[in-house]
Design an enzyme around this catalytic site. Structure first.
Site, PDB file in Angstrom:
ATOM      1  N   ARG A 188     -42.933 -45.749  32.572  1.00  0.00           N
ATOM      2  CA  ARG A 188     -42.043 -45.997  31.765  1.00  0.00           C
ATOM      3  C   ARG A 188     -40.872 -47.078  33.263  1.00  0.00           C
ATOM      4  O   ARG A 188     -40.115 -47.189  32.733  1.00  0.00           O
ATOM      5  CB  ARG A 188     -41.256 -45.010  31.508  1.00  0.00           C
ATOM      6  N   CYS A 292     -34.206 -32.238  36.012  1.00  0.00           N
ATOM      7  CA  CYS A 292     -34.987 -30.736  35.515  1.00  0.00           C
ATOM      8  C   CYS A 292     -34.119 -29.702  36.187  1.00  0.00           C
ATOM      9  O   CYS A 292     -34.290 -28.962  36.156  1.00  0.00           O
ATOM     10  CB  CYS A 292     -35.681 -31.204  36.677  1.00  0.00           C
ATOM     11  N   GLU A 392     -37.882 -27.142  26.395  1.00  0.00           N
ATOM     12  CA  GLU A 392     -37.242 -27.942  27.053  1.00  0.00           C
ATOM     13  C   GLU A 392     -37.049 -29.644  26.649  1.00  0.00           C
ATOM     14  O   GLU A 392     -37.532 -29.927  26.444  1.00  0.00           O
ATOM     15  CB  GLU A 392     -38.047 -28.393  28.632  1.00  0.00           C
TER      16      GLU A 392
HETATM   17  P1  NAD Z   1     -44.259 -36.585  32.364  1.00  0.00           P
HETATM   18  O1  NAD Z   1     -45.072 -35.525  32.964  1.00  0.00           O
HETATM   19  O2  NAD Z   1     -44.856 -37.132  31.430  1.00  0.00           O
HETATM   20  O3  NAD Z   1     -45.179 -37.971  32.912  1.00  0.00           O
HETATM   21  C1  NAD Z   1     -45.093 -37.277  34.503  1.00  0.00           C
HETATM   22  C2  NAD Z   1     -45.906 -38.315  35.494  1.00  0.00           C
HETATM   23  O4  NAD Z   1     -46.960 -37.576  34.582  1.00  0.00           O
HETATM   24  C3  NAD Z   1     -46.631 -39.856  34.917  1.00  0.00           C
HETATM   25  O5  NAD Z   1     -46.607 -40.349  36.096  1.00  0.00           O
HETATM   26  C4  NAD Z   1     -47.326 -40.117  33.799  1.00  0.00           C
HETATM   27  O6  NAD Z   1     -47.778 -40.586  34.084  1.00  0.00           O
HETATM   28  C5  NAD Z   1     -48.182 -38.117  34.456  1.00  0.00           C
HETATM   29  N1  NAD Z   1     -48.871 -37.840  33.118  1.00  0.00           N
HETATM   30  C6  NAD Z   1     -47.772 -37.611  31.433  1.00  0.00           C
HETATM   31  N2  NAD Z   1     -48.989 -37.026  31.176  1.00  0.00           N
HETATM   32  C7  NAD Z   1     -50.002 -36.667  31.181  1.00  0.00           C
HETATM   33  C8  NAD Z   1     -51.543 -35.875  31.050  1.00  0.00           C
HETATM   34  N3  NAD Z   1     -51.086 -35.982  29.945  1.00  0.00           N
HETATM   35  N4  NAD Z   1     -52.242 -35.955  31.976  1.00  0.00           N
HETATM   36  C9  NAD Z   1     -51.860 -36.836  33.355  1.00  0.00           C
HETATM   37  N5  NAD Z   1     -51.049 -37.673  33.575  1.00  0.00           N
HETATM   38  C10 NAD Z   1     -49.537 -37.186  32.886  1.00  0.00           C
HETATM   39  O7  NAD Z   1     -42.801 -36.266  32.976  1.00  0.00           O
HETATM   40  P2  NAD Z   1     -41.594 -37.282  32.550  1.00  0.00           P
HETATM   41  O8  NAD Z   1     -41.412 -37.104  30.863  1.00  0.00           O
HETATM   42  O9  NAD Z   1     -42.036 -38.484  33.354  1.00  0.00           O
HETATM   43  O10 NAD Z   1     -40.364 -36.141  33.332  1.00  0.00           O
HETATM   44  C11 NAD Z   1     -39.499 -35.226  32.227  1.00  0.00           C
HETATM   45  C12 NAD Z   1     -40.100 -34.272  32.862  1.00  0.00           C
HETATM   46  O11 NAD Z   1     -40.539 -34.166  34.228  1.00  0.00           O
HETATM   47  C13 NAD Z   1     -39.650 -32.626  32.518  1.00  0.00           C
HETATM   48  O12 NAD Z   1     -40.194 -32.003  31.552  1.00  0.00           O
HETATM   49  C14 NAD Z   1     -38.401 -32.037  34.295  1.00  0.00           C
HETATM   50  O13 NAD Z   1     -38.344 -31.049  33.934  1.00  0.00           O
HETATM   51  C15 NAD Z   1     -40.202 -32.756  34.692  1.00  0.00           C
HETATM   52  N6  NAD Z   1     -39.399 -32.768  36.353  1.00  0.00           N
HETATM   53  C16 NAD Z   1     -39.437 -32.127  37.340  1.00  0.00           C
HETATM   54  C17 NAD Z   1     -38.718 -32.373  38.216  1.00  0.00           C
HETATM   55  C18 NAD Z   1     -38.896 -30.820  39.210  1.00  0.00           C
HETATM   56  O14 NAD Z   1     -38.449 -31.152  40.203  1.00  0.00           O
HETATM   57  N7  NAD Z   1     -38.882 -29.322  38.422  1.00  0.00           N
HETATM   58  C19 NAD Z   1     -37.836 -33.230  38.509  1.00  0.00           C
HETATM   59  C20 NAD Z   1     -38.012 -33.975  37.630  1.00  0.00           C
HETATM   60  C21 NAD Z   1     -38.762 -33.759  36.338  1.00  0.00           C
END
Ligand code: NAD
Length: 509
Positions: A188, A292, A392
């Site tokens: 995205r 996050c 969340e």
């Molecule tokens: P997401 O999990 O949807 O995506 C993150 C990455 O994982 C992307 O590159 C995506 O392509 C991949 N992905 C997504 N779903 C997948 C699946 N089922 N199988 C394999 N790969 C997959 O996360 P997002 O919506 O982009 O980001 C928001 C989330 O990230 C929130 O839950 C937030 O809390 C978390 N976050 C955590 C931190 C931290 O340091 N703890 C920091 C930033 C964001």
């Protein structure tokens, strides 16, 4: 959340991969559209790279590792210093890209770049942080030294909410340690990562040391399964994070997985009311709640409960607008699906008994009628069984709760499955100290709502917010990206070669 996949893209920039220092266009027939969240216009597309293309990227990284691992640490340090300067020089351009693809305000986008830049600057402390250990004379004539070695090809998988900071937690740390790196950005927000990698190459990172590939789940699974990829850094949601940790660590890969959060703060009645309420509004609604380390839950203790209605005035002052507009406090949410999910959770929670004292569900920004805007929303009377507490939400929804004592508030936080961040607002040092001691959360703020550590410390979320052993950046980040070789040497004193000519008359005995 759904990605919008199309079979063909016309009149839209298709992002290339970067392999071996070259821009390489994918031959795939499947693309994922990238949208401006303020308008929902398609601004670019990323290819769903084919298996052969991704394998070519890994092969190239493996080849580049052979020489990169032997570059001097001082060379790597100099590249990082140059890279940090280039990021600083280009912060406005990077922020504009972030605002366009992610939606956050320009000021917030500059902060996103700035927090990533701090990690790059921290990475340039590698000569200090890659020092090994040694002990001379552990036994007669026996010495032991341990050296930190790079581990090989590493990969980073990043989320949408920090298009600059999260990738910069990953590849600069990996490559400064002597590894080569494959970065897969969130589909995205891929444009920021692409630009950051271009700047890294401009700073002197050699071809193949940092490569990029694109895609969604198949791309992630490829990274999880590829035997040449030795370590994976992930930041994102729970489903992906647990999947990646489980799948990749099952084959012995090293994984650090930062996942979701539901950060609570406790507001004590002895806190500075003005400071606290201002901080809460900023931390709950800033970046449209898509951090996050946002603060979506506040537990007001005792008579502090009476302050809750005063939050409304502060939230009302916050303006929703496209992130590049000068008066924007909150940009849009990332997608229509994310916005609809947040609306559904609020609506369901009201049906479950929560009271909505400020409702941002219907907000409309006249100039951007198609944007994913969601105004600041405050729920009161919330209990731990409601959806707005359990989920969340990742939007500008502030859940307020009450507790009679600090102890019961601490119990509530410790029973929540997440352990990313927490805060307390109080003017009593003893109260703050007890909170720090008893709270089971990895990052704690005392009168600080978003306690993201600076990179000389590590990002130490715990419990449901983190799976792995070594956290991102800081000393732990250097541990994650290296492995020790411990060398035990025996050089016998008796074997010392005597040098120098003996000029006296040789004796025959
Ligand atoms: P997401 O999990 O949807 O995506 C993150 C990455 O994982 C992307 O590159 C995506 O392509 C991949 N992905 C997504 N779903 C997948 C699946 N089922 N199988 C394999 N790969 C997959 O996360 P997002 O919506 O982009 O980001 C928001 C989330 O990230 C929130 O839950 C937030 O809390 C978390 N976050 C955590 C931190 C931290 O340091 N703890 C920091 C930033 C964001």
């Amino acid at each position: 959340m759904l990605s919008r996949v199309s079979q063909s893209v016309r009149n839209v920039k298709v992002l290339p991969m970067i392999i071996g220092g070259e821009m390489v266009q994918s031959r795939t027939k499947e693309f994922i559209e990238v949208h401006n969240p303020a308008t929902n216009e398609v601004i670019a597309a990323v290819p769903k790279c084919t298996q052969a293309e991704m394998q070519a990227a890994v092969d190239n990284s493996s080849e580049a590792f052979k020489s990169w691992k032997n570059t001097s640490i001082m060379t790597r340090q100099q590249i990082m210093i140059k890279y940090g300067n280039l990021i600083r020089d280009n912060v406005k351009e990077l922020a504009a890209i972030i605002t366009m693809e992610q939606g956050k305000t320009l000021a917030d986008a500059e902060g996103d770049v700035g927090r990533g830049l701090q990690v790059v600057e921290h990475a340039s402390a590698a000569p200090e942080l890659l020092l090994g250990e040694s002990m001379h004379g552990v036994s007669k004539d026996l010495d032991i030294v341990s050296h930190k070695y790079p581990i090989g090809v590493c990969a980073g998988i990043s989320p949408f909410n920090f298009p600059a900071m999260c990738p910069l937690w990953m590849f600069p740390m990996g490559i400064v340690c002597g590894n080569t790196y494959i970065q897969k950005s969130s589909e995205r927000v891929p444009l920021t990562t692409h630009r950051l990698v271009e700047l890294a190459m401009e700073a002197g990172v050699p071809p193949g040391v940092i490569n990029t590939i694109h895609g969604s789940h198949e791309c992630v699974n490829f990274i999880c399964d590829n035997p040449a990829i030795r370590a994976i850094s992930f930041v994102g949601g729970d489903v992906a994070g647990k999947h990646i940790y489980t799948r990749a660590s099952a084959r012995g890969a090293r994984v650090q997985s930062n996942m979701g959060a539901k950060n609570h703060c406790i507001v004590m009645p002895d806190a500075n009311k003005e400071h606290t309420l201002n901080q809460l509004a900023g931390a709950a609604f800033g970046a449209a709640g898509q951090r996050c380390m946002a603060l979506p839950v506040a537990v007001f203790v005792g008579e502090a409960r009476e302050w809750i209605p005063e939050l409304i005035a502060r939230a009302r002052d916050l303006k929703c607008n496209a992130g590049h507009e000068a008066d924007a406090d909150l940009g849009p949410m990332i997608s229509p699906e994310a916005k609809q999910r947040a609306i559904d959770i609020v609506t369901k929670s009201i049906a479950q008994g929560a009271e909505c004292i400020m409702d941002g569900r219907d907000v409309v920004v006249d100039k951007y009628p198609n944007g994913n805007f969601f105004g600041p929303t405050i729920l009161t009377g919330v209990t731990t069984d409601m959806d707005c507490y359990k989920e969340e939400i990742f939007g500008p929804v502030f859940v307020t709760m009450g507790a009679d004592t600090m102890d019961s508030a601490i119990d509530m936080i410790n029973e929540n499955p997440y352990g990313n961040g927490t805060a307390i607002f109080t003017n009593n040092g003893a109260t703050a100290r007890k909170f720090t001691n008893e709270i089971d959360v990895g990052q704690i703020g005392i009168n600080v709502p978003i306690p993201v550590p600076l990179p000389m410390f590590s990002f130490t979320g715990t419990r449901g917010s983190f799976w792995g052993d070594q956290h991102f950046y800081g000393k732990q980040g250097f541990q994650f990206y290296t492995e020790f070789k411990t060398v035990t040497s025996l050089w016998r004193t008796d074997d010392v070669t005597h040098v120098g000519s003996d000029v006296s008359m040789p004796q025959i005995k």
